[in-house]
Design a protein around this motif. Structure first.
Motif, PDB file in Angstrom:
ATOM      1  N   ASP A 187     -32.583  41.680 -42.207  1.00  0.00           N
ATOM      2  CA  ASP A 187     -31.440  42.595 -42.147  1.00  0.00           C
ATOM      3  C   ASP A 187     -30.260  42.031 -42.943  1.00  0.00           C
ATOM      4  O   ASP A 187     -29.371  41.390 -42.403  1.00  0.00           O
ATOM      5  N   THR A 188     -30.293  42.268 -44.257  1.00  0.00           N
ATOM      6  CA  THR A 188     -29.235  41.805 -45.150  1.00  0.00           C
ATOM      7  C   THR A 188     -28.765  42.956 -46.023  1.00  0.00           C
ATOM      8  O   THR A 188     -29.332  44.051 -46.003  1.00  0.00           O
ATOM      9  N   GLN A 213     -33.456  38.396 -38.739  1.00  0.00           N
ATOM     10  CA  GLN A 213     -32.045  38.088 -38.954  1.00  0.00           C
ATOM     11  C   GLN A 213     -31.913  36.886 -39.890  1.00  0.00           C
ATOM     12  O   GLN A 213     -32.737  35.972 -39.847  1.00  0.00           O
ATOM     13  N   ASP A 215     -30.112  34.319 -39.718  1.00  0.00           N
ATOM     14  CA  ASP A 215     -30.054  33.036 -39.027  1.00  0.00           C
ATOM     15  C   ASP A 215     -31.443  32.566 -38.595  1.00  0.00           C
ATOM     16  O   ASP A 215     -31.649  31.359 -38.396  1.00  0.00           O
ATOM     17  N   GLU A 216     -32.393  33.487 -38.438  1.00  0.00           N
ATOM     18  CA  GLU A 216     -33.755  33.079 -38.117  1.00  0.00           C
ATOM     19  C   GLU A 216     -34.403  32.384 -39.313  1.00  0.00           C
ATOM     20  O   GLU A 216     -35.185  31.440 -39.152  1.00  0.00           O
TER      21      GLU A 216
END
Length: 243
Positions: A187-188, A213, A215-216
């Motif tokens: 999701d970017t 995400q 960060d994942e």
């Protein structure tokens, strides 16, 4: 002890920024780059420096001949070498293959694959001198299986995957590990062109039921650079079971 230094390309936003944030919190000094969003890169650097680490910025097209060398000249002037290289910068291209122009093909090849060659070539001598190093290439599942209407993008990511496996064999005797993360739907901003209906349809195809995400991805990067030194030459799919 002096902090290790990580170079992260495409760090002004999205996955690159998330990786930089995660590594700065872990105590790595940073060199972060982007091609043109100097304002966003400066904001990111100010945020990361608040963690008590040193953060240097660089603006330039790393797929152009000579740009990576100029970056490493600047790094060398500080007396540093790069311990960790994260090749994250890249661009997408959606359209029919037969409509892809020569200029579009050359642009995505330069941005996604030539930049990886140039940065690895500049980073490896310092890693050899230090006797250790980590290279993480941010790839895509389309480099594994290909995507209709994303042929150029798929070709460059497939090239990154092959480069990762081959370079890992070449550098393993020197204690330098090379791995890649083949991202699924993250999701970017790169996926912001999708409508809500298209996103829902996409998520219905993913067994995990959602997009990943940034960060994942960042968390996995940190695991790879701090973990098992016997792990090298791997293209790890981070896709929620999608492919």
């Amino acid at each position: 002890m002096k902090n290790q230094t990580a170079l992260i390309t495409g760090a002004s936003r999205g996955i690159g920024r998330a990786i930089a944030a995660r590594l700065s919190a872990a105590g790595y000094d940073l060199v972060i780059t982007c091609r043109e969003r100097e304002d966003l890169l400066k904001q990111a650097a100010d945020e990361f420096s608040s963690h008590g680490i040193h953060c240097r910025t660089f603006i330039g097209d790393l797929g152009e001949q000579g740009t990576a060398a100029r970056l490493f000249d600047e790094i060398g002037e500080t007396g540093r070498t790069i311990d960790v290289l994260i090749n994250n910068a890249g661009q997408s291209h959606i359209g029919l293959f037969q409509d892809t122009t020569w200029e579009e093909w050359q642009s995505i090849l330069s941005s996604n694959l030539t930049s990886v060659y140039a940065l690895c070539k500049e980073a490896i001598p310092g890693m050899l001198w230090n006797g250790h190093g980590k290279i993480i290439n941010i790839s895509s599942v389309w480099g594994v299986c290909g995507a209709s209407c994303e042929v150029a993008y798929s070709a460059t990511k497939g090239g990154i995957n092959a480069l990762t496996r081959a370079l890992a064999k070449e550098l393993a005797p020197s204690n330098i590990q090379v791995n890649a993360i083949a991202c699924g739907a993250i999701d970017t901003e790169m996926n912001s062109f999708l409508s809500e209906e298209e996103k829902e349809s996409l998520m219905a195809e993913i067994p995990a039921g959602r997009m990943g995400q940034p960060d994942e991805v960042a968390a996995l990067v940190l695991q790879l650079i701090t973990g098992n030194e016997y792990l090298t030459g791997q293209v790890i799919q981070l896709d929620g079971g999608w492919i």
